[in-house]
Design a protein around this motif. Sequence first.
Motif, PDB file in Angstrom:
ATOM      1  N   VAL A   1      -0.497  28.648 -79.816  1.00  0.00           N
ATOM      2  CA  VAL A   1      -0.529  27.933 -78.541  1.00  0.00           C
ATOM      3  C   VAL A   1      -1.151  26.562 -78.752  1.00  0.00           C
ATOM      4  O   VAL A   1      -1.983  26.371 -79.646  1.00  0.00           O
ATOM      5  N   HIS A   2      -0.703  25.598 -77.941  1.00  0.00           N
ATOM      6  CA  HIS A   2      -1.315  24.278 -77.950  1.00  0.00           C
ATOM      7  C   HIS A   2      -2.306  24.223 -76.794  1.00  0.00           C
ATOM      8  O   HIS A   2      -1.944  24.416 -75.636  1.00  0.00           O
ATOM      9  N   VAL A   3      -3.559  23.977 -77.120  1.00  0.00           N
ATOM     10  CA  VAL A   3      -4.647  24.054 -76.150  1.00  0.00           C
ATOM     11  C   VAL A   3      -5.200  22.663 -75.877  1.00  0.00           C
ATOM     12  O   VAL A   3      -5.592  21.942 -76.806  1.00  0.00           O
ATOM     13  N   LEU A   4      -5.252  22.285 -74.611  1.00  0.00           N
ATOM     14  CA  LEU A   4      -5.903  21.050 -74.201  1.00  0.00           C
ATOM     15  C   LEU A   4      -7.376  21.366 -73.960  1.00  0.00           C
ATOM     16  O   LEU A   4      -7.718  22.143 -73.061  1.00  0.00           O
ATOM     17  N   VAL A   5      -8.250  20.788 -74.770  1.00  0.00           N
ATOM     18  CA  VAL A   5      -9.678  21.066 -74.663  1.00  0.00           C
ATOM     19  C   VAL A   5     -10.233  20.425 -73.392  1.00  0.00           C
ATOM     20  O   VAL A   5     -10.068  19.227 -73.158  1.00  0.00           O
TER      21      VAL A   5
ATOM     22  N   LEU B   1     -13.872  19.069 -82.374  1.00  0.00           N
ATOM     23  CA  LEU B   1     -13.125  19.019 -81.117  1.00  0.00           C
ATOM     24  C   LEU B   1     -13.916  18.311 -80.029  1.00  0.00           C
ATOM     25  O   LEU B   1     -15.146  18.353 -79.998  1.00  0.00           O
ATOM     26  N   ALA B   2     -13.191  17.653 -79.137  1.00  0.00           N
ATOM     27  CA  ALA B   2     -13.792  16.966 -77.999  1.00  0.00           C
ATOM     28  C   ALA B   2     -12.891  17.155 -76.796  1.00  0.00           C
ATOM     29  O   ALA B   2     -11.703  17.475 -76.927  1.00  0.00           O
ATOM     30  N   VAL B   3     -13.450  16.960 -75.627  1.00  0.00           N
ATOM     31  CA  VAL B   3     -12.668  17.061 -74.399  1.00  0.00           C
ATOM     32  C   VAL B   3     -11.494  16.088 -74.449  1.00  0.00           C
ATOM     33  O   VAL B   3     -11.649  14.924 -74.822  1.00  0.00           O
ATOM     34  N   GLY B   4     -10.326  16.572 -74.125  1.00  0.00           N
ATOM     35  CA  GLY B   4      -9.131  15.734 -74.130  1.00  0.00           C
ATOM     36  C   GLY B   4      -8.290  15.857 -75.381  1.00  0.00           C
ATOM     37  O   GLY B   4      -7.185  15.311 -75.437  1.00  0.00           O
ATOM     38  N   ARG B   5      -8.783  16.591 -76.386  1.00  0.00           N
ATOM     39  CA  ARG B   5      -7.995  16.763 -77.610  1.00  0.00           C
ATOM     40  C   ARG B   5      -7.038  17.942 -77.448  1.00  0.00           C
ATOM     41  O   ARG B   5      -7.359  18.952 -76.822  1.00  0.00           O
ATOM     42  N   MET B   6      -5.870  17.828 -78.017  1.00  0.00           N
ATOM     43  CA  MET B   6      -4.894  18.903 -78.032  1.00  0.00           C
ATOM     44  C   MET B   6      -4.918  19.535 -79.414  1.00  0.00           C
ATOM     45  O   MET B   6      -4.786  18.849 -80.420  1.00  0.00           O
ATOM     46  N   VAL B   7      -5.115  20.867 -79.457  1.00  0.00           N
ATOM     47  CA  VAL B   7      -5.261  21.542 -80.737  1.00  0.00           C
ATOM     48  C   VAL B   7      -4.354  22.761 -80.776  1.00  0.00           C
ATOM     49  O   VAL B   7      -4.184  23.465 -79.781  1.00  0.00           O
ATOM     50  N   GLU B   8      -3.755  23.002 -81.923  1.00  0.00           N
ATOM     51  CA  GLU B   8      -2.943  24.202 -82.103  1.00  0.00           C
ATOM     52  C   GLU B   8      -3.857  25.344 -82.523  1.00  0.00           C
ATOM     53  O   GLU B   8      -4.747  25.179 -83.361  1.00  0.00           O
TER      54      GLU B   8
ATOM     55  N   LEU C   1      -4.772  19.323 -85.053  1.00  0.00           N
ATOM     56  CA  LEU C   1      -4.800  18.374 -83.957  1.00  0.00           C
ATOM     57  C   LEU C   1      -3.378  17.945 -83.627  1.00  0.00           C
ATOM     58  O   LEU C   1      -2.650  17.445 -84.479  1.00  0.00           O
ATOM     59  N   ALA C   2      -2.979  18.171 -82.384  1.00  0.00           N
ATOM     60  CA  ALA C   2      -1.582  17.952 -82.006  1.00  0.00           C
ATOM     61  C   ALA C   2      -1.337  16.504 -81.651  1.00  0.00           C
ATOM     62  O   ALA C   2      -1.726  16.053 -80.610  1.00  0.00           O
ATOM     63  N   CYS C   3      -0.730  15.798 -82.559  1.00  0.00           N
ATOM     64  CA  CYS C   3      -0.447  14.384 -82.328  1.00  0.00           C
ATOM     65  C   CYS C   3       1.036  14.120 -82.121  1.00  0.00           C
ATOM     66  O   CYS C   3       1.421  13.041 -81.678  1.00  0.00           O
ATOM     67  N   SER C   4       1.854  15.072 -82.476  1.00  0.00           N
ATOM     68  CA  SER C   4       3.288  14.834 -82.434  1.00  0.00           C
ATOM     69  C   SER C   4       3.843  14.937 -81.030  1.00  0.00           C
ATOM     70  O   SER C   4       3.159  15.303 -80.095  1.00  0.00           O
ATOM     71  N   GLU C   5       5.092  14.594 -80.896  1.00  0.00           N
ATOM     72  CA  GLU C   5       5.735  14.680 -79.588  1.00  0.00           C
ATOM     73  C   GLU C   5       5.893  16.105 -79.121  1.00  0.00           C
ATOM     74  O   GLU C   5       6.188  16.364 -77.959  1.00  0.00           O
ATOM     75  N   GLU C   6       5.646  17.070 -80.006  1.00  0.00           N
ATOM     76  CA  GLU C   6       5.751  18.477 -79.636  1.00  0.00           C
ATOM     77  C   GLU C   6       4.414  19.012 -79.114  1.00  0.00           C
ATOM     78  O   GLU C   6       4.304  20.187 -78.793  1.00  0.00           O
ATOM     79  N   ALA C   7       3.401  18.152 -78.970  1.00  0.00           N
ATOM     80  CA  ALA C   7       2.065  18.618 -78.640  1.00  0.00           C
ATOM     81  C   ALA C   7       2.006  19.387 -77.339  1.00  0.00           C
ATOM     82  O   ALA C   7       1.223  20.302 -77.186  1.00  0.00           O
ATOM     83  N   GLY C   8       2.807  19.005 -76.358  1.00  0.00           N
ATOM     84  CA  GLY C   8       2.747  19.668 -75.066  1.00  0.00           C
ATOM     85  C   GLY C   8       3.569  20.898 -74.971  1.00  0.00           C
ATOM     86  O   GLY C   8       3.630  21.532 -73.921  1.00  0.00           O
ATOM     87  N   ARG C   9       4.231  21.327 -76.046  1.00  0.00           N
ATOM     88  CA  ARG C   9       5.143  22.450 -75.960  1.00  0.00           C
ATOM     89  C   ARG C   9       4.431  23.786 -76.023  1.00  0.00           C
ATOM     90  O   ARG C   9       3.721  24.111 -76.855  1.00  0.00           O
TER      91      ARG C   9
END
Length: 490
Positions: A419-423, A455-462, A482-490
């Motif tokens: 899962v991609h998690v928004l911290v 990790l920090a608030v606002g980072r997207m992590v797999e 750390l999800a930086c790609s265009e697939e980060a929100g998937r």
Amino acid sequence: MPERRTVALVTLGCARNEVDSEELAGRLEADGWQLVEDAADADVAVVNTCGFVEAAKKDSVDALLEANDLKDHGRTQAVVAVGCMAERYGKELAEALPEADGVLGFDDYADISDRLQTILSGGIHASHTPRDRRKLLPISPAERQDSAAAVALPGHGPADLPEGVAPASGPRAPLRRRLDGAPVASVKLASGCDRRCSFCAIPSFRGSFISRRPSDVLNESRWLAEQGVKEIMLVSENNTSYGKDLGDIRLLESLLPELAGIDGIERIRVSYLQPAEMRPGLIDVLTSTPKVAPYFDLSFQHSAPGVLRAMRRFGDTDRFLELLDTIRSKAPQAGVRSNFIVGFPGESEADLAELERFLNGARLDAIGVFGYSDEEGTEAATYDDKLDEDVVAERLAHISRLAEELVSQRAEERVGESVHVLVESVDDEEGVYGRAAHQAPETDGQVLLTSGEGLAVGRMVEAKVVGTEGVDLVAEPLTGSLACSEEAGR
């Protein structure tokens, strides 16, 4: 220089109210008011009320009374009610609750600073007499858009705004000031609703459905991205209707890829979808567009055909299950949530069993259950075949227990998934929490990460789901995830 006037906004209810509060905050700050978090530090406490159900109305009254208590021993000099409850009851609320120094409707929002100054100075602003807003608006799309500004609909702000509230150059966002630093923010797609569900009074005080222009939605989202927002949640009373009054019922399908292209935005989430209005093209966009969460907040309300017809809604158990099968055939990990009303007038034991059949087959990630109660001004309030309160309470408890068991089972099914998690929260003692794509803020549970290193608030992590705590997930961050790609929100 004289000390600046201070104001605190206390927000109750849904995400749409949160957006309204930020718009009010923007207007007030632009006119010289200082925003404070604590009502005890404010000259004026503004309570943005909810008028949806009895419990929410009681919470709104309690908040107003709590703020009023501050006038006896703090800085607070005035308490003002705004929002849905204030709009819905107007003068009636003002007379029933003299503790509120003012009750302001939606038409007062454009002049909110003047209204508060009048009240703070000891003046009286006469509360409006409530009227049915469904009858206020013309029919043609052009007239509906022109009239949006005329009645000061929340979410339909002016195009040109003071410096400091929106970007200093380029297209300006609607008048809005963020009230927190959360990495997620709601953006209104529309105001009002054209549906006539027999249990719902919202159209009477929110008015008919009026879409915002796509350019306004995009400009506001770009501005939010500049403020550090990573996830945009699109809200309205019915997002599947977006664009119909602008002549394009498929406007959402073209807007979502444009929102996904905004620099800085990692995830777009669409809330409140009507099952009867879901169309193949919209499902395709929601399940295949990079950065758009495959998330379906579907308003089922029930699944027994007879109950749905009495609600002035459409569908049945089998059709709803087919819709979910279609969604999951395109996105197996898609998140689905819904709300249900039990004990509706005329609901039989067979109807309740049909609802149970649907819930057992639906594999929903989050379920809200409400017991029916009359809502004044609605068609259902006039129905004769009401169930006894104890029967409604018994059914509510039964379905709530089932729902809790089912969402826990669904969470367990996700063990092993990536899962991609928004911290959203990092705390040395409480740990690191965030949300996956199938979890909307405040309603659908959260993810506890087993490690917060780097990790920090606002980072997207797999992360990989390794356990559950009821509806919540426990997940282990993956190395270099750390999800930086265009697939980060998937």
